[in-house]
Scaffold this motif. Structure first.
Motif, PDB file in Angstrom:
ATOM      1  N   LEU A 128      51.990-108.144  56.166  1.00 22.71           N
ATOM      2  CA  LEU A 128      52.671-106.790  55.460  1.00 22.71           C
ATOM      3  C   LEU A 128      53.737-106.542  56.757  1.00 22.71           C
ATOM      4  CD1 LEU A 128      49.348-104.957  54.462  1.00 22.71           C
ATOM      5  CD2 LEU A 128      51.010-105.987  53.057  1.00 22.71           C
ATOM      6  N   ASN A 129      53.617-106.667  57.954  1.00 23.39           N
ATOM      7  CA  ASN A 129      54.521-106.595  58.723  1.00 23.39           C
ATOM      8  C   ASN A 129      55.853-107.178  58.624  1.00 23.39           C
ATOM      9  OD1 ASN A 129      52.975-104.325  60.136  1.00 23.39           O
ATOM     10  ND2 ASN A 129      52.462-106.011  61.771  1.00 23.39           N
ATOM     11  N   PHE A 130      55.800-108.549  57.882  1.00 18.01           N
ATOM     12  CA  PHE A 130      56.958-109.278  57.806  1.00 18.01           C
ATOM     13  C   PHE A 130      57.802-108.479  56.902  1.00 18.01           C
ATOM     14  CE2 PHE A 130      59.009-112.428  55.386  1.00 18.01           C
ATOM     15  CZ  PHE A 130      59.837-113.274  56.022  1.00 18.01           C
ATOM     16  N   ILE A 131      57.335-108.017  55.648  1.00 18.39           N
ATOM     17  CA  ILE A 131      57.829-107.470  54.701  1.00 18.39           C
ATOM     18  C   ILE A 131      58.936-106.400  55.107  1.00 18.39           C
ATOM     19  CG2 ILE A 131      57.944-106.225  52.192  1.00 18.39           C
ATOM     20  CD1 ILE A 131      55.061-107.698  51.967  1.00 18.39           C
ATOM     21  N   PRO A 132      58.622-105.106  55.754  1.00 18.03           N
ATOM     22  CA  PRO A 132      59.641-104.568  56.080  1.00 18.03           C
ATOM     23  C   PRO A 132      60.643-104.758  57.203  1.00 18.03           C
ATOM     24  CG  PRO A 132      57.319-103.640  57.111  1.00 18.03           C
ATOM     25  CD  PRO A 132      57.238-104.791  56.092  1.00 18.03           C
ATOM     26  N   SER A 133      60.279-105.695  58.232  1.00 16.82           N
ATOM     27  CA  SER A 133      61.054-106.246  59.132  1.00 16.82           C
ATOM     28  C   SER A 133      62.417-106.731  58.396  1.00 16.82           C
ATOM     29  CB  SER A 133      60.381-107.184  59.927  1.00 16.82           C
ATOM     30  OG  SER A 133      59.916-108.226  59.277  1.00 16.82           O
ATOM     31  N   ILE A 134      62.036-107.872  57.852  1.00 21.52           N
ATOM     32  CA  ILE A 134      63.194-108.409  57.047  1.00 21.52           C
ATOM     33  C   ILE A 134      64.096-107.608  56.113  1.00 21.52           C
ATOM     34  CG2 ILE A 134      63.671-110.422  55.136  1.00 21.52           C
ATOM     35  CD1 ILE A 134      62.717-111.458  57.885  1.00 21.52           C
ATOM     36  N   SER A 135      63.452-106.548  55.427  1.00 18.65           N
ATOM     37  CA  SER A 135      64.178-105.648  54.415  1.00 18.65           C
ATOM     38  C   SER A 135      64.981-104.789  55.216  1.00 18.65           C
ATOM     39  CB  SER A 135      63.144-104.839  53.802  1.00 18.65           C
ATOM     40  OG  SER A 135      62.221-105.908  52.919  1.00 18.65           O
ATOM     41  N   LEU A 136      64.417-104.073  56.466  1.00 16.35           N
ATOM     42  CA  LEU A 136      65.304-103.571  57.266  1.00 16.35           C
ATOM     43  C   LEU A 136      66.422-104.137  58.114  1.00 16.35           C
ATOM     44  CD1 LEU A 136      62.432-101.287  58.944  1.00 16.35           C
ATOM     45  CD2 LEU A 136      64.128-100.398  57.465  1.00 16.35           C
ATOM     46  N   ALA A 137      66.159-105.367  58.358  1.00 11.72           N
ATOM     47  CA  ALA A 137      67.156-106.169  58.855  1.00 11.72           C
ATOM     48  C   ALA A 137      68.059-106.298  57.776  1.00 11.72           C
ATOM     49  CB  ALA A 137      66.643-107.369  59.371  1.00 11.72           C
ATOM     50  N   LEU A 235      50.038 -97.914  51.503  1.00 12.45           N
ATOM     51  CA  LEU A 235      49.829 -97.035  52.823  1.00 12.45           C
ATOM     52  C   LEU A 235      50.005 -98.158  54.089  1.00 12.45           C
ATOM     53  CD1 LEU A 235      46.621 -95.191  52.183  1.00 12.45           C
ATOM     54  CD2 LEU A 235      48.756 -94.227  52.438  1.00 12.45           C
ATOM     55  N   ALA A 236      49.746 -99.319  53.925  1.00 11.64           N
ATOM     56  CA  ALA A 236      49.826-100.075  55.086  1.00 11.64           C
ATOM     57  C   ALA A 236      51.248-100.564  55.221  1.00 11.64           C
ATOM     58  CB  ALA A 236      48.972-101.445  54.835  1.00 11.64           C
ATOM     59  N   LEU A 237      52.084-100.819  54.316  1.00 12.97           N
ATOM     60  CA  LEU A 237      53.326-101.078  54.231  1.00 12.97           C
ATOM     61  C   LEU A 237      54.189 -99.759  54.924  1.00 12.97           C
ATOM     62  CD1 LEU A 237      54.317-103.022  50.995  1.00 12.97           C
ATOM     63  CD2 LEU A 237      54.420-103.781  53.415  1.00 12.97           C
ATOM     64  N   THR A 238      53.963 -98.577  54.439  1.00  7.15           N
ATOM     65  CA  THR A 238      54.419 -97.516  54.963  1.00  7.15           C
ATOM     66  C   THR A 238      54.429 -97.170  56.584  1.00  7.15           C
ATOM     67  OG1 THR A 238      54.433 -96.212  52.871  1.00  7.15           O
ATOM     68  CG2 THR A 238      54.887 -94.743  54.735  1.00  7.15           C
ATOM     69  N   ALA A 239      53.104 -97.615  56.962  1.00  9.41           N
ATOM     70  CA  ALA A 239      52.814 -97.641  58.348  1.00  9.41           C
ATOM     71  C   ALA A 239      53.403 -98.512  59.127  1.00  9.41           C
ATOM     72  CB  ALA A 239      51.347 -97.580  58.645  1.00  9.41           C
ATOM     73  N   SER A 240      53.136 -99.767  58.599  1.00 10.96           N
ATOM     74  CA  SER A 240      54.316-100.869  59.293  1.00 10.96           C
ATOM     75  C   SER A 240      55.848-100.342  59.327  1.00 10.96           C
ATOM     76  CB  SER A 240      53.996-102.017  58.267  1.00 10.96           C
ATOM     77  OG  SER A 240      54.701-103.128  58.867  1.00 10.96           O
ATOM     78  N   THR A 241      56.448 -99.926  58.115  1.00 14.01           N
ATOM     79  CA  THR A 241      57.693 -99.638  58.301  1.00 14.01           C
ATOM     80  C   THR A 241      58.153 -98.485  59.359  1.00 14.01           C
ATOM     81  OG1 THR A 241      57.926-100.104  55.923  1.00 14.01           O
ATOM     82  CG2 THR A 241      59.777 -98.701  57.007  1.00 14.01           C
ATOM     83  N   ALA A 242      57.183 -97.513  59.404  1.00 10.74           N
ATOM     84  CA  ALA A 242      57.212 -96.351  60.462  1.00 10.74           C
ATOM     85  C   ALA A 242      57.116 -97.183  61.902  1.00 10.74           C
ATOM     86  CB  ALA A 242      55.972 -95.558  60.299  1.00 10.74           C
ATOM     87  N   GLY A 243      56.162 -98.193  61.918  1.00 12.77           N
ATOM     88  CA  GLY A 243      56.017 -98.878  63.286  1.00 12.77           C
ATOM     89  C   GLY A 243      57.482 -99.475  63.607  1.00 12.77           C
ATOM     90  N   TRP A 244      58.187-100.217  62.718  1.00 10.66           N
ATOM     91  CA  TRP A 244      59.310-100.857  63.063  1.00 10.66           C
ATOM     92  C   TRP A 244      60.653 -99.862  63.325  1.00 10.66           C
ATOM     93  CZ3 TRP A 244      59.738-105.500  64.237  1.00 10.66           C
ATOM     94  CH2 TRP A 244      59.286-106.514  63.694  1.00 10.66           C
TER      95      TRP A 244
END
Length: 345
Positions: A128-137, A235-244
């Motif tokens: 799940l952490n991979f998804i927002p990292s690539i999207s944000l990048a 919820l997990a993706l939201t938290a992961s995105t916040a972490g990034w």
């Protein structure tokens, strides 16, 4: 940690220090030290505070996934478990691939659950952490491209991100569709290996083929349970995105600490790209991540970031995101190890 693992880890740290030494050599020690001396202590403290925010956000993501799997842990417990995971990742080669088995064991000990469920939980969080990292990048690269032309290094990094954004989901989709056949193949490969190891190693019990198949089945079922829970994934993706986002702010603050103003959009791009270097055979990707970040930051067109300033900011940033979880997670693993020994005595 056995002798072979210790030697591998020590070699990894030798590689890390070698890369960092080469960076200092090419950048120049005097210029690097000069930039560090300019750092504002209060802003550096903010970098550490934001780092704790990142760890808390990802700890909530882990708690959410564990809750979906029926494992009851509090937010403080998930925070400490996550730090234990980061400690394992940061001292073993190949980053997450090296530390996740230890993390799964930690989850099973703290939460009193099956090892397979713990492994499924941490594997799900990593995915799940991979998804927002690539999207944000990709968003950061697109936004920065509208403000300035991309240099050669940035074009290469962007192309790699686009390739990963297509390749990884495609592989995951195919693997998910064929999970039953993959499960059977893994059982067929693992069972003979375990049978052989139980003959030559001093263990009191062994697993037969059916038990191995059952445990792999439990792992796959747990992954499926997470994948089909929309609320949990949201919820997990939201938290992961916040972490990034916390990590990106931490690097931005590291530049502010040495008096450099850098657009936050750049952080959207360089932080996830730097994290990709964590797959190198170095403990926690240390050395490789710093080299990639310095190479990208110092090559940004339209900015006045020199290599000395880039290295100084990266060292401040990495000093927080690497050592804070190492210190906290090392304490967690020490306490869990002591408790385990006391319970067994």
């Amino acid at each position: 940690m056995n002798g072979k693992q210790l030697r591998t880890t020590l070699l990894g740290f030798v590689g890390t220090f070698s890369i960092l030494g080469l960076l200092l050599y090419f950048v120049g020690v005097d210029g690097f030290i000069g930039e560090l001396r300019r750092a504002d202590n209060g802003t550096v403290a903010l970098v550490v505070l934001v780092t704790l925010g990142w760890l808390s956000a990802w700890g909530f993501s882990l708690q959410t996934v564990l809750d979906v799997l029926g494992v009851d842990v509090s937010l403080p417990q998930s925070f400490f478990i996550l730090n234990g995971a980061m400690f394992s990742n940061n001292i073993t080669p190949f980053g997450q691939a090296g530390g996740e088995p230890v993390t799964a064991l930690l989850i099973s000990k703290v939460a009193d659950t099956e090892y397979e469920r713990g492994l499924a939980a941490i594997a799900s969080v990593d995915s799940l952490n991979f998804i927002p990292s690539i999207s944000l990048a990709l968003v950061g690269a697109a936004f920065y491209a509208t403000q300035s032309s991309l240099g050669r290094r940035l074009r290469i990094a962007t192309a790699a991100l686009v390739a990963l954004s297509v390749l990884v989901p495609s592989v995951a989709y195919v693997g998910w569709r064929k999970r039953d056949s993959i499960q059977r193949r893994i059982t067929g490969v693992v069972a003979p290996i375990i049978k052989y190891l139980t003959r030559i190693l001093p263990v009191s019990s062994s697993l037969n083929r059916e038990e191995i198949r059952s445990r792999i089945g439990h792992f796959v079922d747990s992954i499926e349970r997470v994948a089909t829970n929309r609320r949990g994934i949201t919820l997990a993706l939201t938290a992961s995105t916040a972490g990034w986002a916390f990590q990106m702010v931490a690097l931005w603050l590291a530049f502010a600490a040495i008096g450099k103003s850098v657009p936050l959009s750049i952080m959207l791009f360089v932080v996830p790209v730097g994290a990709i270097a964590g797959i190198t055979p170095l403990p926690g990707g240390a050395g490789g991540i710093e080299a990639v970040l310095v190479a990208l930051l110092s090559s940004l067109p339209g900015t006045a970031i020199g290599v000395e300033a880039a290295l100084a900011a990266v060292i401040i940033y990495r000093g927080a995101v690497y050592w804070v979880p190492v210190v906290i997670g090392g304490g967690v693993l020490s306490v869990v190890g002591v408790d385990t020994v006391q319970q067994g005595s």
